[in-house]
Design a protein around this motif. Structure first.
Motif, PDB file in Angstrom:
ATOM      1  N   CYS A 156     -38.230 -37.819  69.522  1.00 22.96           N
ATOM      2  CA  CYS A 156     -37.898 -37.135  70.773  1.00 22.96           C
ATOM      3  C   CYS A 156     -36.415 -37.302  71.096  1.00 22.96           C
ATOM      4  N   ASP A 157     -35.930 -36.501  72.020  1.00 26.53           N
ATOM      5  CA  ASP A 157     -34.511 -36.534  72.385  1.00 26.53           C
ATOM      6  C   ASP A 157     -34.099 -37.896  72.928  1.00 26.53           C
ATOM      7  N   ALA A 158     -34.979 -38.521  73.736  1.00 28.63           N
ATOM      8  CA  ALA A 158     -34.642 -39.825  74.322  1.00 28.63           C
ATOM      9  C   ALA A 158     -34.440 -40.886  73.253  1.00 28.63           C
ATOM     10  N   MET A 159     -35.292 -40.881  72.203  1.00 26.59           N
ATOM     11  CA  MET A 159     -35.150 -41.869  71.136  1.00 26.59           C
ATOM     12  C   MET A 159     -33.964 -41.559  70.242  1.00 26.59           C
ATOM     13  N   GLN A 160     -33.689 -40.280  69.997  1.00 28.22           N
ATOM     14  CA  GLN A 160     -32.514 -39.936  69.205  1.00 28.22           C
ATOM     15  C   GLN A 160     -31.233 -40.375  69.919  1.00 28.22           C
ATOM     16  N   GLU A 161     -31.219 -40.257  71.239  1.00 31.00           N
ATOM     17  CA  GLU A 161     -30.065 -40.741  72.009  1.00 31.00           C
ATOM     18  C   GLU A 161     -29.954 -42.262  71.922  1.00 31.00           C
ATOM     19  N   LEU A 162     -31.117 -42.940  71.946  1.00 29.52           N
ATOM     20  CA  LEU A 162     -31.116 -44.399  71.808  1.00 29.52           C
ATOM     21  C   LEU A 162     -30.562 -44.811  70.454  1.00 29.52           C
ATOM     22  N   PHE A 163     -31.005 -44.146  69.374  1.00 28.02           N
ATOM     23  CA  PHE A 163     -30.510 -44.486  68.034  1.00 28.02           C
ATOM     24  C   PHE A 163     -29.002 -44.269  67.942  1.00 28.02           C
ATOM     25  N   SER A 164     -28.515 -43.204  68.580  1.00 22.72           N
ATOM     26  CA  SER A 164     -27.075 -42.925  68.573  1.00 22.72           C
ATOM     27  C   SER A 164     -26.311 -44.047  69.276  1.00 22.72           C
ATOM     28  N   LYS A 165     -26.827 -44.522  70.403  1.00 27.64           N
ATOM     29  CA  LYS A 165     -26.170 -45.613  71.126  1.00 27.64           C
ATOM     30  C   LYS A 165     -26.187 -46.897  70.311  1.00 27.64           C
ATOM     31  N   ILE A 166     -27.289 -47.156  69.632  1.00 24.76           N
ATOM     32  CA  ILE A 166     -27.373 -48.362  68.799  1.00 24.76           C
ATOM     33  C   ILE A 166     -26.273 -48.365  67.756  1.00 24.76           C
ATOM     34  N   ARG A 167     -26.083 -47.222  67.088  1.00 20.60           N
ATOM     35  CA  ARG A 167     -25.043 -47.146  66.053  1.00 20.60           C
ATOM     36  C   ARG A 167     -23.654 -47.343  66.638  1.00 20.60           C
ATOM     37  N   LYS A 168     -23.445 -46.859  67.872  1.00 24.05           N
ATOM     38  CA  LYS A 168     -22.119 -46.977  68.483  1.00 24.05           C
ATOM     39  C   LYS A 168     -21.819 -48.411  68.915  1.00 24.05           C
ATOM     40  N   VAL A 169     -22.755 -49.053  69.606  1.00 24.45           N
ATOM     41  CA  VAL A 169     -22.483 -50.382  70.142  1.00 24.45           C
ATOM     42  C   VAL A 169     -22.538 -51.452  69.068  1.00 24.45           C
ATOM     43  N   ALA A 170     -23.207 -51.163  67.944  1.00 19.56           N
ATOM     44  CA  ALA A 170     -23.341 -52.172  66.891  1.00 19.56           C
ATOM     45  C   ALA A 170     -21.995 -52.563  66.303  1.00 19.56           C
ATOM     46  N   ASN A 171     -21.037 -51.663  66.338  1.00 19.20           N
ATOM     47  CA  ASN A 171     -19.754 -51.909  65.669  1.00 19.20           C
ATOM     48  C   ASN A 171     -18.752 -52.631  66.550  1.00 19.20           C
ATOM     49  N   THR A 172     -19.188 -53.122  67.707  1.00 18.67           N
ATOM     50  CA  THR A 172     -18.286 -53.847  68.595  1.00 18.67           C
ATOM     51  C   THR A 172     -18.810 -55.265  68.792  1.00 18.67           C
ATOM     52  N   ASN A 173     -18.011 -56.107  69.467  1.00 20.22           N
ATOM     53  CA  ASN A 173     -18.418 -57.467  69.801  1.00 20.22           C
ATOM     54  C   ASN A 173     -18.748 -57.618  71.268  1.00 20.22           C
ATOM     55  N   ALA A 174     -18.655 -56.525  72.026  1.00 19.95           N
ATOM     56  CA  ALA A 174     -18.888 -56.594  73.465  1.00 19.95           C
ATOM     57  C   ALA A 174     -20.344 -56.926  73.759  1.00 19.95           C
ATOM     58  N   SER A 175     -20.559 -57.580  74.896  1.00 21.97           N
ATOM     59  CA  SER A 175     -21.919 -57.908  75.324  1.00 21.97           C
ATOM     60  C   SER A 175     -22.680 -56.628  75.648  1.00 21.97           C
ATOM     61  N   VAL A 176     -23.977 -56.632  75.343  1.00 22.49           N
ATOM     62  CA  VAL A 176     -24.820 -55.455  75.558  1.00 22.49           C
ATOM     63  C   VAL A 176     -25.978 -55.846  76.473  1.00 22.49           C
ATOM     64  N   PHE A 177     -26.239 -54.988  77.456  1.00 22.86           N
ATOM     65  CA  PHE A 177     -27.387 -55.185  78.339  1.00 22.86           C
ATOM     66  C   PHE A 177     -28.379 -54.055  78.099  1.00 22.86           C
ATOM     67  N   ILE A 178     -29.629 -54.427  77.780  1.00 27.88           N
ATOM     68  CA  ILE A 178     -30.682 -53.453  77.506  1.00 27.88           C
ATOM     69  C   ILE A 178     -31.618 -53.422  78.704  1.00 27.88           C
ATOM     70  N   SER A 179     -31.719 -52.269  79.330  1.00 27.97           N
ATOM     71  CA  SER A 179     -32.614 -52.128  80.474  1.00 27.97           C
ATOM     72  C   SER A 179     -33.828 -51.323  80.063  1.00 27.97           C
ATOM     73  N   GLY A 180     -34.931 -51.547  80.745  1.00 28.00           N
ATOM     74  CA  GLY A 180     -36.144 -50.809  80.422  1.00 28.00           C
ATOM     75  C   GLY A 180     -37.377 -51.542  80.901  1.00 28.00           C
ATOM     76  N   GLU A 181     -38.481 -50.813  80.971  1.00 31.44           N
ATOM     77  CA  GLU A 181     -39.728 -51.399  81.430  1.00 31.44           C
ATOM     78  C   GLU A 181     -40.279 -52.387  80.402  1.00 31.44           C
ATOM     79  N   SER A 182     -41.179 -53.237  80.869  1.00 31.66           N
ATOM     80  CA  SER A 182     -41.821 -54.199  79.974  1.00 31.66           C
ATOM     81  C   SER A 182     -42.641 -53.463  78.915  1.00 31.66           C
ATOM     82  N   GLY A 183     -42.520 -53.921  77.675  1.00 29.72           N
ATOM     83  CA  GLY A 183     -43.311 -53.345  76.595  1.00 29.72           C
ATOM     84  C   GLY A 183     -42.669 -52.181  75.878  1.00 29.72           C
ATOM     85  N   THR A 184     -41.409 -51.851  76.193  1.00 31.56           N
ATOM     86  CA  THR A 184     -40.765 -50.703  75.545  1.00 31.56           C
ATOM     87  C   THR A 184     -40.111 -51.053  74.214  1.00 31.56           C
ATOM     88  N   GLY A 185     -39.995 -52.330  73.899  1.00 36.09           N
ATOM     89  CA  GLY A 185     -39.417 -52.713  72.608  1.00 36.09           C
ATOM     90  C   GLY A 185     -37.956 -53.088  72.684  1.00 36.09           C
TER      91      GLY A 185
END
Length: 470
Positions: A156-185
């Motif tokens: 789905c579009d929401a997961m494709q956007e998530l995968f895109s963000k993962i690839r972008k933030v992975a290449n930095t050393n900055a702290s990452v905050f993941i928000s979301g409901e319980s059980g979303t992974g």
């Protein structure tokens, strides 16, 4: 795959042409004519070798196979054909025909269904089998499109956007905050970021801040020296120090007590820690990823979470979509869970009924992916049929249930009323009948009608009892 590379996504749908393989020594011409009339592009294979060649062609969606006439030496080749995950297979068995154990095993383990001829709904069964195979294909496509081998799925579009963000933030050393409901992974997302970062060869250390006693959390995070407190008989390395060079994942950061928040903030500012009971500052190189289902904005206003710590943790933010917003992914995930855990079932579960799929789409999924996994695993154990139903998933709605007739409702109510009256009056028919507002004759008639033999046997005729007493 490097951190900044984009995986090439396979097509998300198999070839949509209605290509069908019919594997049979002596195929029925009537059947073939009917299949072609129904819009299927039919290829006939009369030998095992021909079946292998036909299944290796692209675009094949479904298969019919009649084992009659094939020898056991052909079964290895036929098994290879049936193992093609993109083809939905349906077996043909003759009416009252005795098949061998080996054939039964092939049908049970590799075919979506079996039919006996003549069968008017064969095209519908093939279409269903084709659809089930297409879902398996979608599972594989979704898995190939996910950054990291950590069981994250989504088209789905929401997961494709998530995968895109993962690839972008992975290449930095900055702290990452993941928000979301319980059980979303959220931990899977944190792990995917780590696996595609330059730190992927170093440790990934996860700690659930809400699962550890507040008095022990600081010692878990920073470690302690021998003798730091009663029971500290030897030095212990904390989670932060264990993650040196890698990634520290702080799950449920919103549950961290204020004292630990202050110590964590100091570490993030200075890049150094002190073990409890120690006096030496130790430099530690760690990338911090945090997550919580708590509304931290509200927690900050309530004074339960430090605003300065939040700004240190939330340099980059990744939002995890809830399952109810993921559309077709619900079905894809359900089939993936079924395939992964179907060994838990004593039956050969093939998939889900249409009502079960509809029920999953209607459901709100407050527990998200974790709840879906639990429901499918429980259904696999409890199911009675070869397809999981909405009832097996405990998602049956009133519209799924059969409407009871008034006669059935009346019978149930009368049975319960009779049983209650007899128990209350020690099975004295006269008193029970009076309480029910009916005659003894009517009560006896109802007990016989509802086959309440045990109650009738135990019942006492009040008139006879009074005569005996006199």
């Amino acid at each position: 795959m490097t951190a900044d590379s984009t995986p090439s996504a396979p097509p998300l749908q198999p070839d949509t042409r209605r290509r069908l393989i019919c594997v049979a020594r002596a195929p029925s011409e009537v059947l073939l004519t009917n299949m072609r009339s129904a819009g299927w592009d039919v290829t006939v294979a009369k030998t095992a070798a021909g079946a292998v060649a036909a299944t290796n062609k692209t675009g094949v969606a479904a298969g019919l196979i009649d084992f009659d006439g094939f020898a056991p030496r052909d079964f290895a080749a036929l098994k290879a054909c049936l193992s093609q995950s993109t083809i939905g297979w349906v077996a043909i068995t003759a009416e009252c025909h005795s098949v061998s154990h080996a054939v039964r095993e092939l049908i049970r383990n590799y075919c979506f269904d079996y039919i006996t001829l003549p069968y008017e709904g064969i095209s519908h069964v093939l279409g269903h089998a084709r659809g089930m195979a297409a879902l398996d294909y979608l599972d594989n496509a979704a898995e190939a499109n996910v950054p990291g081998n950590n069981e994250m799925f989504g088209t789905c579009d929401a997961m494709q956007e998530l995968f895109s963000k993962i690839r972008k933030v992975a290449n930095t050393n900055a702290s990452v905050f993941i928000s979301g409901e319980s059980g979303t992974g959220k931990e899977l997302t944190a792990l995917a970021i780590h696996e595609h970062s330059p730190r992927r060869k170093a440790p990934f250390i996860a700690i659930n801040c809400g699962a550890i006693d507040h008095n022990l959390l600081q010692s878990e995070l920073f470690g302690y020296e021998r003798g730091a407190f009663t029971g500290a008989e030897q030095r212990k390395i904390g989670r932060i120090e264990s993650a040196n060079g890698g990634t520290l994942f702080l799950d449920e950061i919103g549950d961290m007590p204020l004292a630990a928040q202050a110590s964590l903030l100091r570490f993030l500012q200075e890049g150094k820690i002190e073990r409890l009971g120690g006096h030496e500052s130790l430099p530690v190189d760690v990338r911090v990823i945090s997550a919580t289902h708590v509304d931290l904005a509200a927690a900050i206003l309530d004074g339960r979470f430090r605003a300065d710590l939040f700004h240190r943790l939330c340099v980059l933010q990744v939002d995890e979509p809830p399952l109810r917003a993921r559309g077709k992914d619900i079905e894809i995930l359900a089939h993936h869970v079924l395939q992964k855990y179907k060994i838990d079932s004593t039956r050969k579960i093939r998939g889900f009924t249409p009502s079960a799929i509809a029920a999953m789409y209607r459901y709100h999924w407050p527990g998200n992916v974790r709840e879906l996994i639990n429901r499918v695993r429980r259904a696999l154990v409890m199911a009675e049929g070869r397809l999981l139903t909405s009832s097996d998933l405990d998602l049956e709605s009133p519209i799924d249930k059969e409407t009871p007739t008034l006669d059935h409702v009346r019978e149930v109510a009368e049975r319960r009323a009779i049983e209650t009256a007899l128990l209350r009056h020690d099975y004295r028919v006269g008193k029970a009948a009076t309480a029910l507002g009916i005659s003894q004759v009517t009560l006896y008639r109802l007990m016989v009608e509802y086959e309440m033999r045990d109650s009738a046997y135990e019942a006492v005729d009040d008139t006879d009892e009074e005569t005996n007493e006199k």
